[in-house]
Scaffold this motif. Structure first.
Motif, PDB file in Angstrom:
ATOM      1  N   THR A 127      -2.110  -7.608  -7.931  1.00 22.91           N
ATOM      2  CA  THR A 127      -0.992  -7.351  -8.850  1.00 22.91           C
ATOM      3  C   THR A 127      -0.175  -6.120  -8.456  1.00 22.91           C
ATOM      4  N   VAL A 128      -0.722  -5.289  -7.586  1.00 16.65           N
ATOM      5  CA  VAL A 128      -0.037  -4.042  -7.234  1.00 16.65           C
ATOM      6  C   VAL A 128       1.336  -4.298  -6.616  1.00 16.65           C
ATOM      7  N   PRO A 129       1.477  -5.208  -5.626  1.00 16.18           N
ATOM      8  CA  PRO A 129       2.823  -5.430  -5.056  1.00 16.18           C
ATOM      9  C   PRO A 129       3.828  -5.983  -6.062  1.00 16.18           C
ATOM     10  N   LEU A 130       3.332  -6.599  -7.141  1.00 16.91           N
ATOM     11  CA  LEU A 130       4.245  -7.108  -8.156  1.00 16.91           C
ATOM     12  C   LEU A 130       4.867  -5.981  -8.975  1.00 16.91           C
ATOM     13  N   VAL A 131       4.221  -4.811  -8.970  1.00 19.94           N
ATOM     14  CA  VAL A 131       4.694  -3.671  -9.759  1.00 19.94           C
ATOM     15  C   VAL A 131       5.465  -2.682  -8.899  1.00 19.94           C
ATOM     16  N   GLY A 132       4.972  -2.414  -7.702  1.00 19.25           N
ATOM     17  CA  GLY A 132       5.633  -1.445  -6.836  1.00 19.25           C
ATOM     18  C   GLY A 132       5.181  -1.606  -5.407  1.00 19.25           C
ATOM     19  N   SER A 133       6.070  -1.308  -4.473  1.00 14.81           N
ATOM     20  CA  SER A 133       5.757  -1.449  -3.052  1.00 14.81           C
ATOM     21  C   SER A 133       5.048  -0.216  -2.491  1.00 14.81           C
ATOM     22  N   THR A 134       5.065   0.870  -3.218  1.00 19.67           N
ATOM     23  CA  THR A 134       4.357   2.083  -2.805  1.00 19.67           C
ATOM     24  C   THR A 134       3.526   2.594  -3.979  1.00 19.67           C
ATOM     25  N   LEU A 135       2.630   3.510  -3.674  1.00 17.61           N
ATOM     26  CA  LEU A 135       1.796   4.076  -4.726  1.00 17.61           C
ATOM     27  C   LEU A 135       2.637   4.823  -5.745  1.00 17.61           C
ATOM     28  N   GLU A 136       3.666   5.508  -5.271  1.00 17.26           N
ATOM     29  CA  GLU A 136       4.525   6.269  -6.189  1.00 17.26           C
ATOM     30  C   GLU A 136       5.264   5.327  -7.136  1.00 17.26           C
ATOM     31  N   GLU A 137       5.807   4.210  -6.609  1.00 22.24           N
ATOM     32  CA  GLU A 137       6.494   3.247  -7.468  1.00 22.24           C
ATOM     33  C   GLU A 137       5.533   2.617  -8.465  1.00 22.24           C
ATOM     34  N   TYR A 138       4.339   2.295  -7.997  1.00 22.73           N
ATOM     35  CA  TYR A 138       3.340   1.674  -8.869  1.00 22.73           C
ATOM     36  C   TYR A 138       2.962   2.610 -10.020  1.00 22.73           C
ATOM     37  N   ARG A 139       2.687   3.846  -9.696  1.00 16.92           N
ATOM     38  CA  ARG A 139       2.300   4.796 -10.749  1.00 16.92           C
ATOM     39  C   ARG A 139       3.472   5.144 -11.655  1.00 16.92           C
ATOM     40  N   ALA A 140       4.689   5.172 -11.102  1.00 15.92           N
ATOM     41  CA  ALA A 140       5.862   5.434 -11.939  1.00 15.92           C
ATOM     42  C   ALA A 140       6.042   4.324 -12.970  1.00 15.92           C
ATOM     43  N   ALA A 141       5.797   3.076 -12.556  1.00 18.53           N
ATOM     44  CA  ALA A 141       5.919   1.954 -13.484  1.00 18.53           C
ATOM     45  C   ALA A 141       4.855   2.042 -14.578  1.00 18.53           C
ATOM     46  N   LEU A 142       3.622   2.368 -14.195  1.00 12.14           N
ATOM     47  CA  LEU A 142       2.565   2.517 -15.191  1.00 12.14           C
ATOM     48  C   LEU A 142       2.860   3.687 -16.119  1.00 12.14           C
ATOM     49  N   ARG A 143       3.328   4.769 -15.542  1.00 13.34           N
ATOM     50  CA  ARG A 143       3.653   5.962 -16.346  1.00 13.34           C
ATOM     51  C   ARG A 143       4.728   5.643 -17.378  1.00 13.34           C
ATOM     52  N   ASP A 144       5.691   4.836 -16.996  1.00 17.54           N
ATOM     53  CA  ASP A 144       6.757   4.456 -17.919  1.00 17.54           C
ATOM     54  C   ASP A 144       6.213   3.596 -19.053  1.00 17.54           C
ATOM     55  N   VAL A 145       5.302   2.679 -18.716  1.00 18.44           N
ATOM     56  CA  VAL A 145       4.705   1.812 -19.748  1.00 18.44           C
ATOM     57  C   VAL A 145       3.906   2.633 -20.747  1.00 18.44           C
ATOM     58  N   PHE A 146       3.072   3.545 -20.244  1.00 16.89           N
ATOM     59  CA  PHE A 146       2.249   4.352 -21.145  1.00 16.89           C
ATOM     60  C   PHE A 146       3.102   5.329 -21.949  1.00 16.89           C
ATOM     61  N   SER A 147       4.152   5.844 -21.357  1.00 13.55           N
ATOM     62  CA  SER A 147       5.038   6.757 -22.095  1.00 13.55           C
ATOM     63  C   SER A 147       5.693   6.034 -23.260  1.00 13.55           C
ATOM     64  N   LYS A 148       6.208   4.829 -23.007  1.00 12.06           N
ATOM     65  CA  LYS A 148       6.849   4.064 -24.076  1.00 12.06           C
ATOM     66  C   LYS A 148       5.849   3.711 -25.163  1.00 12.06           C
ATOM     67  N   ALA A 149       4.625   3.369 -24.756  1.00  6.59           N
ATOM     68  CA  ALA A 149       3.607   3.013 -25.747  1.00  6.59           C
ATOM     69  C   ALA A 149       3.224   4.212 -26.598  1.00  6.59           C
ATOM     70  N   LEU A 150       3.096   5.371 -25.954  1.00  6.39           N
ATOM     71  CA  LEU A 150       2.689   6.571 -26.688  1.00  6.39           C
ATOM     72  C   LEU A 150       3.821   7.081 -27.566  1.00  6.39           C
ATOM     73  N   MET A 151       5.038   7.058 -27.062  1.00  9.58           N
ATOM     74  CA  MET A 151       6.172   7.512 -27.859  1.00  9.58           C
ATOM     75  C   MET A 151       6.473   6.536 -28.995  1.00  9.58           C
ATOM     76  N   GLY A 152       6.245   5.250 -28.730  1.00 10.37           N
ATOM     77  CA  GLY A 152       6.487   4.249 -29.766  1.00 10.37           C
ATOM     78  C   GLY A 152       5.522   4.363 -30.922  1.00 10.37           C
ATOM     79  N   ALA A 153       4.351   4.990 -30.667  1.00 11.50           N
ATOM     80  CA  ALA A 153       3.391   5.166 -31.754  1.00 11.50           C
ATOM     81  C   ALA A 153       3.796   6.276 -32.707  1.00 11.50           C
ATOM     82  N   SER A 154       4.780   7.087 -32.300  1.00 10.27           N
ATOM     83  CA  SER A 154       5.260   8.175 -33.147  1.00 10.27           C
ATOM     84  C   SER A 154       6.450   7.695 -33.975  1.00 10.27           C
ATOM     85  N   PRO A 155       6.493   8.011 -35.274  1.00 12.49           N
ATOM     86  CA  PRO A 155       7.594   7.541 -36.128  1.00 12.49           C
ATOM     87  C   PRO A 155       8.958   7.959 -35.624  1.00 12.49           C
TER      88      PRO A 155
END
Length: 327
Positions: A127-155
């Protein structure tokens, strides 16, 4: 059994499995739970009615999802659910007969566990190539998902106040680094649970071919320790190779954690308070997951020194009730 009933059983299993897989598209927590049990119907068909039914289920589920949703969904189902479930069901019933003694030797449980670990690491790596072609892109995509999830939990959509005054950015970074290995480990554990459930259900219904194994006697192949060591050392490599190596380190660490638990089950068989000891061990493992490192060390010691041999041979299982998948 004639091909027609096997085909019908496979179609039914594939339909249920495909529905469970498709339900995960909503992204809710319950839907993700359904995704983890999606292999179970195909495993039931493969273990209870031989691997031909499991293969039919995997094929029908892929075709159904391809026609209903699209070719990508059908392909992902086949690679992530259908084919791994069929292969594990095939291996679970694989056996050979010793020509000299006539004894049927069944595929070892430890090798099944190692297969689950290898598949778990490979599927997450795929699944890694489906998210990003490099480690930095892959982690940036995950970081964005977790940021939205964590911020969305705040009113207010702002960074929430975490217990103990933890920095939300540090928590997000930790989740980003740990998520791939955790995903591979959860897939491995859920697949093992599905395989166990399929075996227990088939055993209760009288359809289990092989005798029920002594799970506490599981013995992973010697190569498992080499894969764990290579994965750990490879995790220090830069880029995606290091990430993929870390996936194998995580899943094979689980293999030796389970072996450590098996050692505890064997060594406490004669203890009067065995039930209490094992209950406390599992409770501690749930509350303090880092205990798994000590159990994995115990598992490695078992493979090196054979701790369980000092506590007698495991009890034998009942004789087989049907033909095996003879090679």
């Amino acid at each position: 059994m004639s091909p027609a009933p096997l085909l019908l059983i496979g179609v039914a299993a594939g339909s249920v499995s495909a529905l469970l897989y498709a339900a995960a598209a909503s992204g809710s927590a319950l839907a993700l739970m359904l995704l983890y049990v999606a292999p179970l119907p195909i495993l039931l068909a493969g273990v209870g009615w031989r691997h031909h039914a499991g293969l039919a289920g995997a094929a029908f589920g892929m075709v159904a999802l391809t026609l209903a949703i699209g070719p990508k969904t059908g392909l992902y189902f086949a690679l992530a659910v259908g084919l791994p479930a069929w292969w594990l069901a095939y291996l679970a019933l694989l056996a050979r007969v010793d020509a000299a003694t006539g004894v049927t030797e069944w595929y070892p449980v430890g090798r099944l566990v190692a297969w689950c670990a290898g598949l778990g690491a490979l599927l997450v790596a795929a699944t890694v190539p489906l998210v990003g072609s490099t480690l930095e892109e892959y982690r940036a995509a995950l970081r964005d998902v977790f940021s939205k999830a964590l911020m969305g939990a705040s009113p207010g959509g702002e960074a929430p106040q975490l217990p103990g005054g933890q920095d939300p950015k540090a928590v997000i970074e930790l989740m980003t680094i740990a998520a791939p290995g955790l995903a591979a480990t959860v897939w491995t554990l859920s697949t093992l649970l599905n395989l166990w459930l399929a075996g227990r259900i088939c055993r209760s219904s009288g359809r289990l071919v092989r005798p029920w194994p002594d799970l506490a006697a599981m013995d992973p192949p010697r190569a498992a320790a080499l894969i764990l060591a290579a994965g750990f050392l490879g995790s220090f490599l830069p880029g995606l190779p290091g990430l993929i190596a870390a996936l194998f380190a995580a899943t094979f660490l689980l293999v030796f954690t389970l072996l450590g638990l098996a050692v505890m089950h064997v060594t406490t068989r004669a203890a009067p308070a065995r039930g209490l000891i094992l209950f406390a061990l599992y409770a501690l493992l749930m509350l303090q997951p880092w205990i798994a490192l000590f159990l994995a060390g115990l598992g490695l010691s078992e493979q090196l020194f054979g701790i369980r041999r000092r506590f007698g041979p495991p009890p034998g299982g009942p004789p087989p009730t049907a033909p095996a998948n003879l090679p």
